[in-house]
Motif scaffolding. Structure first.
Motif, PDB file in Angstrom:
ATOM      1  N   LYS A  14       0.832  -1.208   0.000  1.00 29.48           N
ATOM      2  CA  LYS A  14       0.000   0.000   0.000  1.00 29.48           C
ATOM      3  C   LYS A  14       0.862   1.251   0.000  1.00 29.48           C
ATOM      4  O   LYS A  14       0.579   2.212  -0.719  1.00 29.48           O
ATOM      5  CB  LYS A  14      -0.937  -0.012   1.218  1.00 29.48           C
ATOM      6  CG  LYS A  14      -2.073  -1.002   1.097  1.00 29.48           C
ATOM      7  CD  LYS A  14      -2.844  -1.172   2.385  1.00 29.48           C
ATOM      8  CE  LYS A  14      -3.670   0.030   2.705  1.00 29.48           C
ATOM      9  NZ  LYS A  14      -4.551  -0.164   3.873  1.00 29.48           N
ATOM     10  N   HIS A  15       1.927   1.236   0.782  1.00 28.27           N
ATOM     11  CA  HIS A  15       2.845   2.377   0.832  1.00 28.27           C
ATOM     12  C   HIS A  15       3.479   2.618  -0.542  1.00 28.27           C
ATOM     13  O   HIS A  15       3.534   3.760  -1.021  1.00 28.27           O
ATOM     14  CB  HIS A  15       3.929   2.142   1.887  1.00 28.27           C
ATOM     15  CG  HIS A  15       4.981   3.190   1.897  1.00 28.27           C
ATOM     16  ND1 HIS A  15       4.796   4.435   2.473  1.00 28.27           N
ATOM     17  CD2 HIS A  15       6.230   3.204   1.361  1.00 28.27           C
ATOM     18  CE1 HIS A  15       5.884   5.154   2.296  1.00 28.27           C
ATOM     19  NE2 HIS A  15       6.764   4.432   1.627  1.00 28.27           N
ATOM     20  N   THR A  17       2.343   1.765  -3.468  1.00 34.35           N
ATOM     21  CA  THR A  17       1.311   2.246  -4.382  1.00 34.35           C
ATOM     22  C   THR A  17       1.034   3.725  -4.163  1.00 34.35           C
ATOM     23  O   THR A  17       0.929   4.494  -5.127  1.00 34.35           O
ATOM     24  CB  THR A  17       0.020   1.423  -4.205  1.00 34.35           C
ATOM     25  OG1 THR A  17       0.314   0.042  -4.432  1.00 34.35           O
ATOM     26  CG2 THR A  17      -1.061   1.884  -5.160  1.00 34.35           C
ATOM     27  N   GLU A  18       0.923   4.132  -2.908  1.00 35.09           N
ATOM     28  CA  GLU A  18       0.715   5.552  -2.601  1.00 35.09           C
ATOM     29  C   GLU A  18       1.854   6.401  -3.147  1.00 35.09           C
ATOM     30  O   GLU A  18       1.623   7.471  -3.707  1.00 35.09           O
ATOM     31  CB  GLU A  18       0.573   5.769  -1.093  1.00 35.09           C
ATOM     32  CG  GLU A  18      -0.738   5.360  -0.525  1.00 35.09           C
ATOM     33  CD  GLU A  18      -0.874   5.717   0.955  1.00 35.09           C
ATOM     34  OE1 GLU A  18       0.086   6.284   1.545  1.00 35.09           O
ATOM     35  OE2 GLU A  18      -1.939   5.437   1.521  1.00 35.09           O
ATOM     36  N   ARG A  32      -6.957   6.893   3.842  1.00 32.42           N
ATOM     37  CA  ARG A  32      -6.372   5.844   4.679  1.00 32.42           C
ATOM     38  C   ARG A  32      -7.377   5.494   5.773  1.00 32.42           C
ATOM     39  O   ARG A  32      -7.354   6.061   6.861  1.00 32.42           O
ATOM     40  CB  ARG A  32      -5.071   6.325   5.316  1.00 32.42           C
ATOM     41  CG  ARG A  32      -3.940   6.461   4.339  1.00 32.42           C
ATOM     42  CD  ARG A  32      -2.672   6.815   5.069  1.00 32.42           C
ATOM     43  NE  ARG A  32      -1.588   7.016   4.132  1.00 32.42           N
ATOM     44  CZ  ARG A  32      -0.487   7.680   4.414  1.00 32.42           C
ATOM     45  NH1 ARG A  32      -0.322   8.215   5.613  1.00 32.42           N
ATOM     46  NH2 ARG A  32       0.451   7.813   3.519  1.00 32.42           N
TER      47      ARG A  32
END
Length: 151
Positions: A14-15, A17-18, A32
């Motif tokens: 997720k990190h 991708t962000e 989030r």
């Protein structure tokens, strides 16, 4: 909870991708949310309590968490999209209260009018399981990693 060095692989992904979204040059708003009530409470606890009379908790169940309903998050996202001035930002969003997993089980028990057996998975089992299970069952290993992180 997340970040590039998180012990939980889904949080690392997720990190990443962000970061890719932020670097893309495309306007963005990253939401989030806290834990999804619909998944954690309804599926993992509610179904098990209703169907088996058992609540499986990571560690001693005293760790507190905040939950949000998917429907509430969708409504929040809709409202954010209506406000053009909200761009290129990260918004953390959660539910109205924070409670321990033991408290959540008690609420589910009341709602179902049952008493469940509480099965606590010890932290040392979660720590070992996240590594030992990976070659055999990726899903179980991820669940153990999340459990270890949240216990």
């Amino acid at each position: 909870m997340g970040g590039a060095s998180s012990p939980v692989d889904i949080f690392r992904l997720k990190h990443e991708t962000e970061e890719l979204i932020k670097q893309s040059g495309v306007p963005y708003v990253l939401l989030r949310p806290t834990l999804f009530m619909d998944m954690w409470v309804a599926t993992l606890l509610g179904d098990s309590i209703r169907d088996k009379g058992v609540a499986t908790l990571f560690g001693d169940g005293k760790r507190v968490a905040n939950f949000i309903a998917v429907r509430d998050l969708a409504e929040f996202a809709r409202k954010v999209l209506e406000r053009e001035e909200i761009r290129d930002t990260v918004v953390s969003v959660g539910g109205p209260s924070t409670m321990s997993y033991n408290e959540v089980v008690t609420i589910v028990e009341r709602g179902l009018a049952v008493t469940a057996k509480r099965r606590h998975v010890p932290v040392f089992v979660l720590r070992a399981g996240k590594t030992l299970l990976r070659p055999f069952n990726e899903f179980a290993a991820r669940l153990m990693a999340f459990g270890y992180f949240s216990a």
